[in-house]
Design a protein around this motif. Structure first.
Motif, PDB file in Angstrom:
ATOM      1  N   SER A   9      -9.750  77.865  74.920  1.00 39.53           N
ATOM      2  CA  SER A   9      -9.954  78.737  73.767  1.00 39.53           C
ATOM      3  C   SER A   9      -9.488  80.148  74.105  1.00 39.53           C
ATOM      4  N   ALA A  10      -9.306  80.974  73.089  1.00 40.80           N
ATOM      5  CA  ALA A  10      -8.923  82.371  73.331  1.00 40.80           C
ATOM      6  C   ALA A  10      -9.978  83.075  74.167  1.00 40.80           C
ATOM      7  N   HIS A  11     -11.255  82.804  73.884  1.00 40.14           N
ATOM      8  CA  HIS A  11     -12.320  83.418  74.666  1.00 40.14           C
ATOM      9  C   HIS A  11     -12.243  83.003  76.137  1.00 40.14           C
ATOM     10  N   GLU A  12     -11.970  81.723  76.386  1.00 35.28           N
ATOM     11  CA  GLU A  12     -11.865  81.242  77.767  1.00 35.28           C
ATOM     12  C   GLU A  12     -10.673  81.865  78.488  1.00 35.28           C
ATOM     13  N   VAL A  13      -9.555  81.981  77.802  1.00 32.37           N
ATOM     14  CA  VAL A  13      -8.371  82.568  78.416  1.00 32.37           C
ATOM     15  C   VAL A  13      -8.631  84.036  78.766  1.00 32.37           C
ATOM     16  N   LEU A  14      -9.219  84.777  77.847  1.00 40.48           N
ATOM     17  CA  LEU A  14      -9.509  86.190  78.116  1.00 40.48           C
ATOM     18  C   LEU A  14     -10.454  86.350  79.298  1.00 40.48           C
ATOM     19  N   ARG A 219     -15.225  80.752  66.562  1.00 36.22           N
ATOM     20  CA  ARG A 219     -15.420  82.035  67.249  1.00 36.22           C
ATOM     21  C   ARG A 219     -14.086  82.698  67.578  1.00 36.22           C
ATOM     22  N   ASP A 220     -13.060  81.903  67.928  1.00 40.77           N
ATOM     23  CA  ASP A 220     -11.733  82.489  68.156  1.00 40.77           C
ATOM     24  C   ASP A 220     -11.153  83.042  66.856  1.00 40.77           C
ATOM     25  N   THR A 221     -11.406  82.347  65.762  1.00 41.01           N
ATOM     26  CA  THR A 221     -10.910  82.813  64.464  1.00 41.01           C
ATOM     27  C   THR A 221     -11.578  84.132  64.086  1.00 41.01           C
ATOM     28  N   ALA A 222     -12.865  84.268  64.370  1.00 42.32           N
ATOM     29  CA  ALA A 222     -13.574  85.525  64.111  1.00 42.32           C
ATOM     30  C   ALA A 222     -13.016  86.654  64.972  1.00 42.32           C
ATOM     31  N   LEU A 223     -12.770  86.369  66.249  1.00 40.84           N
ATOM     32  CA  LEU A 223     -12.162  87.362  67.145  1.00 40.84           C
ATOM     33  C   LEU A 223     -10.848  87.869  66.565  1.00 40.84           C
ATOM     34  N   PHE A 224     -10.018  86.959  66.116  1.00 38.00           N
ATOM     35  CA  PHE A 224      -8.701  87.299  65.571  1.00 38.00           C
ATOM     36  C   PHE A 224      -8.848  88.064  64.254  1.00 38.00           C
ATOM     37  N   GLN A 225      -9.738  87.608  63.400  1.00 42.35           N
ATOM     38  CA  GLN A 225      -9.956  88.284  62.126  1.00 42.35           C
ATOM     39  C   GLN A 225     -10.426  89.722  62.331  1.00 42.35           C
ATOM     40  N   ASN A 226     -11.282  89.946  63.302  1.00 41.82           N
ATOM     41  CA  ASN A 226     -11.757  91.304  63.563  1.00 41.82           C
ATOM     42  C   ASN A 226     -10.615  92.245  63.949  1.00 41.82           C
ATOM     43  N   ARG A 242     -14.947  96.843  57.983  1.00 38.11           N
ATOM     44  CA  ARG A 242     -16.294  96.313  57.823  1.00 38.11           C
ATOM     45  C   ARG A 242     -16.864  96.042  59.202  1.00 38.11           C
ATOM     46  N   GLU A 243     -18.148  95.672  59.235  1.00 36.43           N
ATOM     47  CA  GLU A 243     -18.753  95.303  60.509  1.00 36.43           C
ATOM     48  C   GLU A 243     -18.029  94.098  61.105  1.00 36.43           C
ATOM     49  N   PRO A 244     -17.799  94.098  62.428  1.00 34.22           N
ATOM     50  CA  PRO A 244     -17.133  92.934  63.040  1.00 34.22           C
ATOM     51  C   PRO A 244     -17.926  91.651  62.803  1.00 34.22           C
ATOM     52  N   LEU A 245     -17.209  90.562  62.667  1.00 36.17           N
ATOM     53  CA  LEU A 245     -17.838  89.256  62.494  1.00 36.17           C
ATOM     54  C   LEU A 245     -18.416  88.783  63.821  1.00 36.17           C
ATOM     55  N   THR A 246     -19.667  88.330  63.787  1.00 37.58           N
ATOM     56  CA  THR A 246     -20.335  87.758  64.966  1.00 37.58           C
ATOM     57  C   THR A 246     -21.039  86.486  64.509  1.00 37.58           C
ATOM     58  N   ASP A 449     -20.856  82.026  59.598  1.00 37.84           N
ATOM     59  CA  ASP A 449     -22.133  81.473  60.067  1.00 37.84           C
ATOM     60  C   ASP A 449     -22.206  79.973  59.772  1.00 37.84           C
ATOM     61  N   VAL A 450     -21.864  79.589  58.550  1.00 39.68           N
ATOM     62  CA  VAL A 450     -21.898  78.162  58.197  1.00 39.68           C
ATOM     63  C   VAL A 450     -20.863  77.403  59.021  1.00 39.68           C
ATOM     64  N   GLY A 451     -19.694  77.997  59.212  1.00 36.90           N
ATOM     65  CA  GLY A 451     -18.648  77.332  59.977  1.00 36.90           C
ATOM     66  C   GLY A 451     -19.037  77.090  61.420  1.00 36.90           C
ATOM     67  N   VAL A 452     -19.641  78.065  62.064  1.00 36.27           N
ATOM     68  CA  VAL A 452     -20.002  77.878  63.467  1.00 36.27           C
ATOM     69  C   VAL A 452     -21.175  76.914  63.590  1.00 36.27           C
ATOM     70  N   ALA A 453     -22.049  76.861  62.574  1.00 38.35           N
ATOM     71  CA  ALA A 453     -23.130  75.879  62.595  1.00 38.35           C
ATOM     72  C   ALA A 453     -22.566  74.460  62.525  1.00 38.35           C
TER      73      ALA A 453
END
Length: 472
Positions: A9-14, A219-226, A242-246, A449-453
Motif C-alpha cells: 500500500s502507499a502507507h506501507e511504501v512510505l 486509507r490510501d485513497t484518503a491520503l491521496f485525496q487530502n 477542508r479538514e483532512p480525511l481520517t 468512514d463507511v468505506g473503511v468499515a
C-alpha cells in the motif's frame, strides 16, 4: 524482486522509505520489472516514458534530510486525459495532438507533495465509453480475467492499480468514469463532490465532471485525496480547504440505506447478492441498516444525461471531428447519435426539471439516512472485445447503450454528493464487484468512514498471491 513489492500500500511504501528499508529508486526499479512482465497481458498504459531521474534524486535527498512531503517518492499513474506540461494529451483520438503548456492542477499537486508522475494510463476515445478500447492503444484487459473489460474512462488507471503498477492513480468522472473502473478492477475510486478537487476550464464549467483519486485501499485513497483537494487559483469553482480525511470504521449511530438496484434497472442476481452482503459488515461496525427503494429508472436517467451532454461534452467532440466521422470509433458515434436525439426531444428547461427530480429523491433519502450503499454496475463487468454498437441486453431487457447498465449517472446529475467505490466481492468468473457509497452533499467524511468499515470487515485483498489477479 519481492513478490509483495508491487502490492504494498502507499502507507506501507512510505513507511519503508522513512525507515530506509526501501528507496524510491529501488522501488520504481522493482515496479518497472514487474510491469514489463504484466503490461503485454493487461495493456494499462500508453507506453509513454516520463522522466524520473530528477524527481527520484529530490526524494532521496529529502528523506536523507528529514524533509519528506506527503507523497514523497511515490509513483503515481496519471490518466492520459490529465495534462503533464511538455507532454501530449490525445484522449485516445488520432485527431488530437496537443502538447500541454502547464500541468493539470491534480498533477501540480501530486508533484508539490513529492509524488512522481510515473506512467500514463489508457482511456477510451474522448473518455466516452464504460470500457477501454481504442485503435490508438488497443484493448486494456481486466487483470482478474482477460476476457473482461476494465471499465472506462479511467480504465487504464483501474487496471494498473489491480495489476500492481503503482499504489496510486488518477481518475476523472463525468458519468461513472472513476467508479466503474474501480468496481470492475477491484480497487477503490473516489468521485469527490463538485469543486472539491480543482480541474481545468471546460471541465469545471460542466457540473457533471470531477477529478479524483484511485488506490487499492480506502486509507490510501484518503491520503491521496487530502493532497489534491482544495481551492486553486486556476479553478474558480474550486472549494476552500477542508479538514483532512481520517477514515474511522466505527459507524455507531449512523443510519445506512442499502439498495440492491434502482427502480427498473436490471441488476444481476450476483451483483445484488454482493451489495446485500455488505449489510452484515455495516451492522458489525455499529450502523443501523435498512433496505430501501430508490425511484430512478434507467431510461429517464440516461435521456436526462444525454440531453445534458448534447449541450456540452458532445458538441466539443463534434467540433474535434469536424465532419470526419470515419475517424471516430463506434462508442463515439453512438454517443453523438444518442445526445442529438435526446437534445431534440428534451429542451433545456425539461432537462433541468429532470435533474431536480434526482436531487429531490436524494434529499428525501438523506433526510432519513447518513449514507446509501448501492451497485456500481448491473453486471460485474463488460466484455473486453465488444464495442456494444447495438447496446446491451440485461436480464432479457434490451438497452440501446451499454452506459444504461451503469448505476453511476444519478450521482453526476447530483454531483455535489460524494461517492466512494470499494470492492465487496468477486463474481463466479473472478471479476470484482464494487459498491457505491453515497452521502449528503459535501459530506466526504461519511463515505470514507463507511468505506473503511466495509474494507476492514471484508478483509484484505492483494496481501497474498491468492488475493491478487491471476493476470498480474
Amino acid at each position: 524482486m519481492s513478490h509483495l513489492t508491487p502490492y504494498l500500500s502507499a502507507h506501507e511504501v512510505l513507511e519503508r522509505f522513512r525507515d530506509g528499508s526501501l528507496t524510491p529508486a529501488d522501488y520504481i526499479a522493482e515496479l518497472s520489472a514487474h510491469i514489463a512482465l504484466v503490461q503485454p497481458r493487461v495493456n494499462a498504459t500508453t507506453g509513454e516514458q516520463l522522466p524520473l531521474e530528477d524527481a527520484l534524486a529530490e526524494s532521496t535527498r529529502r528523506y536523507a534530510e528529514g524533509t519528506a512531503r506527503a507523497l514523497e517518492g511515490l509513483p503515481v499513474i496519471i490518466k492520459e486525459a490529465q495534462a503533464i506540461a511538455g507532454h501530449e494529451v490525445t484522449l485516445g483520438s488520432p485527431l488530437i495532438s496537443e502538447v500541454a503548456e502547464e500541468h493539470h492542477p491534480i498533477v501540480e499537486r501530486i508533484i508539490a507533495a513529492g509524488g512522481i508522475p510515473f506512467l500514463r494510463s489508457t482511456t477510451p476515445e474522448y473518455c466516452i465509453a464504460a470500457f477501454t478500447r481504442t485503435e490508438k492503444w488497443g484493448v486494456t484487459r481486466n487483470p482478474w480475467n482477460s476476457d473482461f473489460a476494465v471499465g472506462g474512462s479511467s480504465g487504464g488507471s483501474g487496471a494498473a492499480l489491480a495489476a500492481g503498477y503503482a499504489p496510486l492513480a488518477t481518475g476523472s468522472d463525468i458519468g461513472g468514469s472513476t467508479r466503474i473502473p474501480a468496481s470492475m478492477n477491484g480497487v477503490v475510486g473516489y468521485k469527490p463532490p463538485f469543486g472539491r478537487v480543482p480541474t481545468v476550464p471546460g471541465n469545471y464549467m460542466d457540473d457533471f465532471c470531477t477529478d479524483g483519486p484511485m488506490a487499492r485501499t480506502v486509507r490510501d485513497t484518503a491520503l491521496f485525496q487530502n493532497v489534491i483537494a482544495g481551492q486553486h487559483p486556476r479553478d474558480h469553482m474550486s472549494l476552500p480547504d477542508r479538514e483532512p480525511l481520517t477514515p474511522n470504521a466505527d459507524l455507531s449511530g449512523r443510519r445506512v440505506a442499502l439498495a440492491t438496484s434502482f427502480g427498473d434497472y436490471r441488476v444481476t442476481a450476483e451483483v445484488r447478492a454482493a451489495i446485500a452482503g455488505t449489510a452484515e459488515w455495516l451492522r458489525a461496525a455499529g450502523a443501523e441498516v435498512e433496505e430501501v427503494e430508490v425511484p430512478f429508472t434507467h431510461r429517464r436517467i440516461a435521456d436526462t444525461a444525454w440531453a445534458h451532454f448534447s449541450t456540452s461534452f458532445v458538441p466539443w467532440i463534434e467540433s474535434v471531428l469536424d465532419g470526419r466521422t470515419e475517424q471516430a470509433e463506434p462508442p463515439t458515434l453512438q454517443a453523438i447519435e444518442l445526445a442529438r436525439a435526446a437534445g431534440e426531444e428534451i429542451d433545456g428547461l425539461e432537462t433541468e426539471e429532470r435533474k431536480i427530480e434526482v436531487h429531490l429523491a436524494l434529499a428525501e433519502l438523506f433526510s432519513r439516512f447518513d449514507a446509501l450503499v448501492c451497485p456500481v454496475s448491473s453486471v460485474p463487468a463488460l466484455r473486453a472485445d465488444e464495442y456494444y454498437e447495438n447496446g446491451i441486453t440485461l436480464e432479457g431487457d434490451h438497452h440501446e447503450s451499454h452506459v444504461e447498465a451503469m448505476l453511476t449517472m444519478p450521482f453526476n446529475i447530483a454531483n455535489r454528493c460524494p461517492v466512494l467505490v470499494v470492492p465487496v466481492a468477486r463474481s463466479a468468473e473472478n471479476v470484482p464487484i464494487g459498491a457505491q457509497i453515497v452521502a449528503r452533499p459535501y459530506d466526504d467524511a461519511t463515505v470514507f468512514d463507511v468505506g473503511v468499515a466495509i474494507e476492514d470487515a471484508r478483509g484484505p485483498w492483494y496481501a497474498t498471491p491468492e488475493e491478487r489477479p491471476t493476470g498480474a
